[in-house]
Design an enzyme around this catalytic site. Structure first.
Site, PDB file in Angstrom:
ATOM      1  N   ASN A  10       0.604  -1.451   0.099  1.00 23.78           N
ATOM      2  CA  ASN A  10       0.095   0.276   0.061  1.00 23.78           C
ATOM      3  C   ASN A  10       0.452   0.992  -0.051  1.00 23.78           C
ATOM      4  O   ASN A  10       1.235   2.007   1.127  1.00 23.78           O
ATOM      5  CB  ASN A  10      -0.606  -0.078   1.536  1.00 23.78           C
ATOM      6  N   TRP A  11       1.107   1.390  -1.432  1.00 22.26           N
ATOM      7  CA  TRP A  11       2.097   2.616  -1.048  1.00 22.26           C
ATOM      8  C   TRP A  11       1.345   3.824  -0.463  1.00 22.26           C
ATOM      9  O   TRP A  11       2.012   5.091  -0.408  1.00 22.26           O
ATOM     10  CB  TRP A  11       2.183   3.215  -3.373  1.00 22.26           C
ATOM     11  N   LYS A  12      -0.345   4.210  -0.417  1.00 23.76           N
ATOM     12  CA  LYS A  12      -0.579   5.257   0.414  1.00 23.76           C
ATOM     13  C   LYS A  12       0.124   6.731  -0.834  1.00 23.76           C
ATOM     14  O   LYS A  12      -0.495   6.264  -2.101  1.00 23.76           O
ATOM     15  CB  LYS A  12      -0.244   5.692   1.774  1.00 23.76           C
ATOM     16  N   HIS A  96     -10.090   0.992   4.385  1.00 25.23           N
ATOM     17  CA  HIS A  96      -8.498   1.483   5.045  1.00 25.23           C
ATOM     18  C   HIS A  96      -8.661   2.772   6.472  1.00 25.23           C
ATOM     19  O   HIS A  96      -9.446   3.517   6.402  1.00 25.23           O
ATOM     20  CB  HIS A  96      -7.327   1.614   4.267  1.00 25.23           C
ATOM     21  N   GLU A  98      -7.442   4.717   7.583  1.00 28.29           N
ATOM     22  CA  GLU A  98      -6.586   6.378   7.422  1.00 28.29           C
ATOM     23  C   GLU A  98      -7.831   7.103   6.720  1.00 28.29           C
ATOM     24  O   GLU A  98      -7.873   8.289   6.686  1.00 28.29           O
ATOM     25  CB  GLU A  98      -5.442   6.261   6.290  1.00 28.29           C
ATOM     26  N   GLU A 168      -5.087  -4.522  10.737  1.00 35.02           N
ATOM     27  CA  GLU A 168      -4.408  -3.299  10.883  1.00 35.02           C
ATOM     28  C   GLU A 168      -4.750  -2.689  12.120  1.00 35.02           C
ATOM     29  O   GLU A 168      -5.760  -1.506  12.084  1.00 35.02           O
ATOM     30  CB  GLU A 168      -4.299  -2.869   9.406  1.00 35.02           C
ATOM     31  N   GLY A 174       2.413   2.344  10.595  1.00 32.72           N
ATOM     32  CA  GLY A 174       4.076   3.512  10.909  1.00 32.72           C
ATOM     33  C   GLY A 174       4.290   3.537  12.048  1.00 32.72           C
ATOM     34  O   GLY A 174       5.173   4.764  12.644  1.00 32.72           O
ATOM     35  N   SER A 214       3.552  -2.019  10.146  1.00 32.60           N
ATOM     36  CA  SER A 214       4.854  -1.995  10.631  1.00 32.60           C
ATOM     37  C   SER A 214       5.040  -3.470  10.747  1.00 32.60           C
ATOM     38  O   SER A 214       6.348  -3.703  11.186  1.00 32.60           O
ATOM     39  CB  SER A 214       5.102  -1.585  12.363  1.00 32.60           C
ATOM     40  N   GLY A 235       2.229  -0.952   3.839  1.00 29.32           N
ATOM     41  CA  GLY A 235       3.148   0.187   3.155  1.00 29.32           C
ATOM     42  C   GLY A 235       4.664   0.679   3.342  1.00 29.32           C
ATOM     43  O   GLY A 235       4.985   0.778   2.413  1.00 29.32           O
ATOM     44  N   GLY A 236       5.740   1.477   4.801  1.00 29.96           N
ATOM     45  CA  GLY A 236       6.661   1.864   4.276  1.00 29.96           C
ATOM     46  C   GLY A 236       7.400   0.665   3.633  1.00 29.96           C
ATOM     47  O   GLY A 236       8.047   1.103   2.962  1.00 29.96           O
TER      48      GLY A 236
HETATM   49  P1  13P Z   1       3.237   0.212   8.005  1.00 36.59           P
HETATM   50  O1  13P Z   1       3.311  -0.559   7.008  1.00 36.59           O
HETATM   51  O2  13P Z   1       3.395   2.165   6.984  1.00 36.59           O
HETATM   52  O3  13P Z   1       2.906   0.160   9.033  1.00 36.59           O
HETATM   53  O4  13P Z   1       1.354   0.696   7.761  1.00 36.59           O
HETATM   54  C1  13P Z   1       0.327   0.209   7.459  1.00 36.59           C
HETATM   55  C2  13P Z   1      -0.838  -0.005   6.482  1.00 36.59           C
HETATM   56  O5  13P Z   1      -1.249   0.995   6.485  1.00 36.59           O
HETATM   57  C3  13P Z   1      -0.909  -0.755   5.220  1.00 36.59           C
HETATM   58  O6  13P Z   1      -2.066  -1.327   4.736  1.00 36.59           O
END
Ligand code: 13P
Length: 255
Positions: A10-12, A96, A98, A168, A174, A214, A235-236
């Site tokens: 997930n590149w956001k 998600h 967010e 999640e 994050g 994470s 994500g990251g």
């Molecule tokens: P991180 O892997 O950066 O913690 O993000 C998780 C996430 O929100 C994936 O959708």
């Protein structure tokens, strides 16, 4: 068990078109011998047209991070399922945290999006998870079950079998502090139990459950070693091709 593990990036809201295309080219070089897992790159809308061709011919699939529930219409700034399918998307993230937190998405809206994904041939990755205060108040199970009921009500068993649920925990996203593998497994078992009670054992046995929050190449193996965890939503650590390739290899461990 027979479920193929699924690692989704997930590149956001990261990457320009040039950066996304470069990721695709690098990923292909990274994995001449692909890991026996499924990999999906959920890229920003603006980069989908660049990432799709870069992944073509590779074992990796294209995904999006959101969709509107209508196929078309006067919805300024929105993107529909047919528009995503047209660009080669096979997966789409729905609900998600967010989007729930910053864009006020509700369970009812998430449900409409999930149903739209199925209508247009996209496989949904449904995100659920409790916040830190909810966990501290002992409300984790109630929150997860409420989110599942709200999103999945009315689904057919055949659709449930194609579902991916990403657990999640919001506090783990994050933060650098993932859930423990046993805690993630407890949530995954709760999710699978709900799917079984709602859609039958067969569908529940085919649906995939990911952990997200994470996740890094060096902690993924312990999550996928859990009986109900079939991969990760990342994500990251998914933003660099070498790191995403390392995640795919880690997810294959013990499979
Ligand atoms: P991180 O892997 O950066 O913690 O993000 C998780 C996430 O929100 C994936 O959708």
């Amino acid at each position: 068990m027979g479920r193929t593990r699924l690692v989704a990036a997930n590149w956001k809201m990261y990457k320009t078109v040039a950066e996304a295309a470069e990721f695709g080219a690098r990923l292909r070089n990274e994995l001449a011998d692909p890991a026996p897992v499924e990999g999906v790159v959920c890229a920003p809308f603006t980069t989908l047209a660049a990432v799709g061709p870069a992944l073509a011919g590779s074992p990796y699939l294209l995904g999006a991070q959101n969709l509107h529930w209508e196929a078309q219409g006067a919805f300024t700034g929105e993107i529909s399922g047919p528009q995503l399918a047209d660009l080669g998307c096979r997966f789409v993230i729905v609900g998600h945290s967010e989007r729930r937190q910053y864009f006020h998405e509700t369970d009812a809206g998430v449900r409409l999006k999930l149903q739209a994904a199925y209508r247009h041939g996209l496989r949904p990755i449904l995100c659920i998870g409790e916040t830190g205060p909810e966990r501290e108040a002992g409300r984790t199970e109630a929150v997860l079950l409420g989110q599942l009921r709200g999103a999945l009500d009315g689904l057919e068993p055949g659709q449930a079998a194609l579902l991916t649920v990403a657990y999640e925990p919001v506090w783990a996203i994050g933060s650098g502090v993932p859930a423990t593998a046993p805690d993630a497994q407890a949530a995954a078992a709760l999710i699978r139990g709900h799917l079984s009670a709602s859609f039958g054992r067969e569908a529940a046995g085919e649906a995939r459950i990911q952990y997200g929050g994470s996740v890094k190449p060096d902690n993924l193996a312990e999550f996928v070693a859990q009986p109900d965890i079939d991969g990760a939503l990342v994500g990251g650590a998914s933003l660099r091709a070498d790191s995403f390739a390392a995640l795919l290899r880690a997810a294959a461990a013990g499979s």
